[in-house]
Write a protein that holds these residues in place. Structure first.
Motif, short mmCIF file in Angstrom:
data_model
loop_
_atom_site.label_atom_id
_atom_site.label_comp_id
_atom_site.label_asym_id
_atom_site.label_seq_id
_atom_site.Cartn_x
_atom_site.Cartn_y
_atom_site.Cartn_z
N UNK A 142 0.84 -1.20 0.00
CA UNK A 142 0.00 0.00 0.00
C UNK A 142 0.88 1.25 0.00
N UNK A 143 1.94 1.23 0.81
CA UNK A 143 2.83 2.38 0.89
C UNK A 143 3.52 2.64 -0.44
N UNK A 144 4.02 1.59 -1.07
CA UNK A 144 4.74 1.74 -2.33
C UNK A 144 3.83 2.26 -3.43
N UNK A 145 2.59 1.77 -3.48
CA UNK A 145 1.67 2.15 -4.55
C UNK A 145 0.90 3.43 -4.24
N UNK A 146 0.98 3.92 -3.01
CA UNK A 146 0.23 5.12 -2.65
C UNK A 146 -1.24 4.85 -2.43
N UNK A 147 -1.59 3.61 -2.10
CA UNK A 147 -2.99 3.24 -1.87
C UNK A 147 -3.30 3.31 -0.38
N UNK A 148 -4.60 3.42 -0.07
CA UNK A 148 -5.01 3.38 1.32
C UNK A 148 -6.20 2.43 1.46
N UNK A 149 -7.35 2.90 1.91
CA UNK A 149 -8.46 1.99 2.19
C UNK A 149 -8.94 1.30 0.91
N UNK A 150 -9.27 0.02 0.98
CA UNK A 150 -9.75 -0.71 -0.19
C UNK A 150 -11.19 -0.35 -0.51
N UNK A 176 -7.90 -10.89 -1.47
CA UNK A 176 -8.06 -10.18 -2.74
C UNK A 176 -8.76 -8.87 -2.44
N UNK A 177 -8.06 -7.76 -2.63
CA UNK A 177 -8.61 -6.43 -2.35
C UNK A 177 -8.58 -5.58 -3.61
N UNK A 178 -9.73 -5.02 -3.97
CA UNK A 178 -9.84 -4.12 -5.13
C UNK A 178 -9.92 -2.68 -4.63
N UNK A 179 -9.41 -1.75 -5.44
CA UNK A 179 -9.33 -0.35 -5.05
C UNK A 179 -10.00 0.55 -6.09
N UNK A 180 -10.53 1.67 -5.62
CA UNK A 180 -11.19 2.62 -6.52
C UNK A 180 -10.23 3.18 -7.55
#
Length: 490
Positions: free
Chosen positions: A297-305, A330-334
């Motif tokens: 998450x940190x590397x990709x700049x993602x937060x809540x799924x 398996x988590x999908x993100x907006x």
């Protein structure tokens, strides 16, 4: 309603500052003297004195110029002894030292000082000279202790996972913001600058928008995962405050921390090997997968799924545990990508850690990561790509602690492993664990800050986008001009 948690890539400068470790202090004498514990050392209390805490206590002893232990808390009197460790036909002499009084001894504290050597953590939080606490308890206590520490004006180093549930994590975030406390989550690998370097490369557009992230966590122990924690006869109801350990008299958001003694009678295995039991742990989801989830998450700049599914089962470790030995998240993100973390406690054969995009992929290796172009030949893609070398810290835990102590002195809440990132990781692994147990997929409502069972809207949303938008990175062949509804012409 409290403000919603940010759900977009973090500001680059803030990310770099948060990921910096071992930074030199540059405060003026006046501002330095105004910070807690800054005239000498940050004064730390340890809440929970099990195996992980022993490593932390030893580390704080090494960082004597920066911090010192001033209080300890544990529900067990503890034990200190030398013993023969027998495993795999070998016998090794080892030293065992855990629990309240052995930890007090390590910290140079008077065992008779009931304020500084206590079974009830609230006594420790009452101490005015405690600047920060290290929460190293079983998972079901993380949220309550962090909430109470923040209210008492203490900064917090909390072992992973930050909490058991997203609701607990949000309560913690709100409390830390309300009381303006510095906090970090004990995901040691966040002290490695490799994730910052990967984040910078991804933001540069080198591999295009992130589409897929994957990792694996594989372990094996012939005794059964987590059964290697010792059971000793000195673990008794007389020496352990079992009622307090269970936490049934405490709650977060109206939910009791644990079962009652009637529901869960005293059991040495539950006490020492709590990661094997679902009332206190999510097993591999929350204890193992959370590391990979957090750093990806940190590397990709993602937060809540946006959507989470969990799968797996308790297939072979039939030893009384009730957490799975095989699991998958398996988590999908907006943002339009998926995170997949899978693993098992039945086999130690590893799996690569990779971030993929339409322009290439990042494969994390020892000492950095490889950048592999999607246009490369299949043989090249399976081999080595361009290596981006990143020197890791000599000791990740020490680097994370140095960053935390530095942030405490400067009153900088942007730590290397911030609670906002920890809360997002909790949402991923906790919802996956819940999905595994009840069979439902879950979607996260960012406005309401809560999860609900998933329906068909997720797939429908993205399929509709496919009909109305053209991806910038695609190069359709000319014959695609013939696509579309037929107008009836011959």
């Amino acid at each position: 309603m409290p403000p919603t948690v940010e759900h977009r890539p973090p500001d680059r400068r803030k990310f770099l500052r948060a990921a910096a470790t071992g930074a030199a202090l540059t405060l003026s004498a006046k501002s330095y003297a105004a910070t807690p514990g800054s005239n000498d050392r940050v004064r730390v209390a340890f809440l929970g004195c099990g195996g992980r805490a022993q490593a932390q206590i030893h580390l704080i002893g090494k960082l004597d110029a920066e911090a010192r232990a001033v209080a300890v808390c544990d529900v067990w009197d503890g034990l200190e002894e030398d013993y023969d460790h027998r495993h795999g036909g070998h016998v090794v002499r080892r030293k065992y030292s855990q629990g309240l009084y052995p930890s007090a001894k390590k910290c140079g504290l008077d065992p008779a000082d009931k304020a500084r050597v206590a079974k009830d953590y609230r006594r420790v939080l009452d101490l005015k000279d405690v600047d920060a606490v290290c929460v190293s308890t079983p998972d079901h206590w993380h949220a309550r202790m962090t909430l109470d520490a923040a209210a008492a004006g203490k900064d917090v180093f909390c072992e992973k996972p930050l909490t058991r549930t997203p609701a607990e994590a949000l309560a913690v975030l709100d409390a830390l913001a309300k009381h303006n406390r510095v906090a970090t989550v004990g995901v040691q690998s966040l002290a490695d600058p490799v994730w910052r370097a990967a984040h910078d490369l991804i933001r540069s557009g080198r591999i295009g928008p992130v589409a897929h992230l994957s990792a694996g966590v594989f372990r094996h122990d012939a005794r059964g995962q987590w059964r290697f924690y010792r059971l000793v006869k000195e673990m008794t109801p007389k020496a352990i405050d079992w009622d307090l350990w269970l936490g049934h008299r405490f709650d977060v958001n109206g939910e009791a921390l644990g079962p009652t003694p009637r529901e869960r009678p005293f059991d040495r295995a539950v006490f020492a090997q709590w990661r094997c039991y679902s009332p206190f742990s999510g097993g591999p989801f929350t204890d193992l997968f959370v590391h990979q989830v957090t750093r990806l998450l940190a590397a990709a700049g993602l937060r809540f799924p946006a959507r989470v599914t969990g799968a797996g089962g308790l297939y072979q470790e039939h030893d009384g545990r009730d957490v799975p030995d095989v699991g998958t998240v398996a988590a999908d993100f907006d943002e339009g990508c998926q995170l997949l973390v899978t693993g098992s406690t039945l086999s130690a054969y590893p799996q690569d850690e990779i971030i993929r995009g339409p322009g290439g992929a990042l494969k994390f290796v020892k000492g950095g990561f490889q950048v592999i172009d999607n246009q490369a030949s299949p043989e090249r893609q399976r081999g080595e790509g361009e290596l981006v070398a990143v020197e890791p810290p000599k000791n990740e835990t020490e680097a994370l602690w140095r960053n935390f102590l530095d942030c405490v002195r400067r009153r900088d809440r942007a730590t290397a492993s911030p609670p906002e990132l920890g809360a997002a990781a909790v949402a991923v692994v906790s919802l996956a664990q819940q999905s595994y147990r009840d069979g439902h997929a879950y979607v996260w409502d960012h406005e309401r800050r809560e999860a609900r069972p998933a329906d068909a809207t997720w797939a429908a949303k993205w399929e509709q986008r496919s009909r109305t938008r053209t991806a910038k990175h695609l190069r359709p062949p000319e014959y695609m001009d013939l696509a579309g509804p037929h107008g009836g012409e011959v």
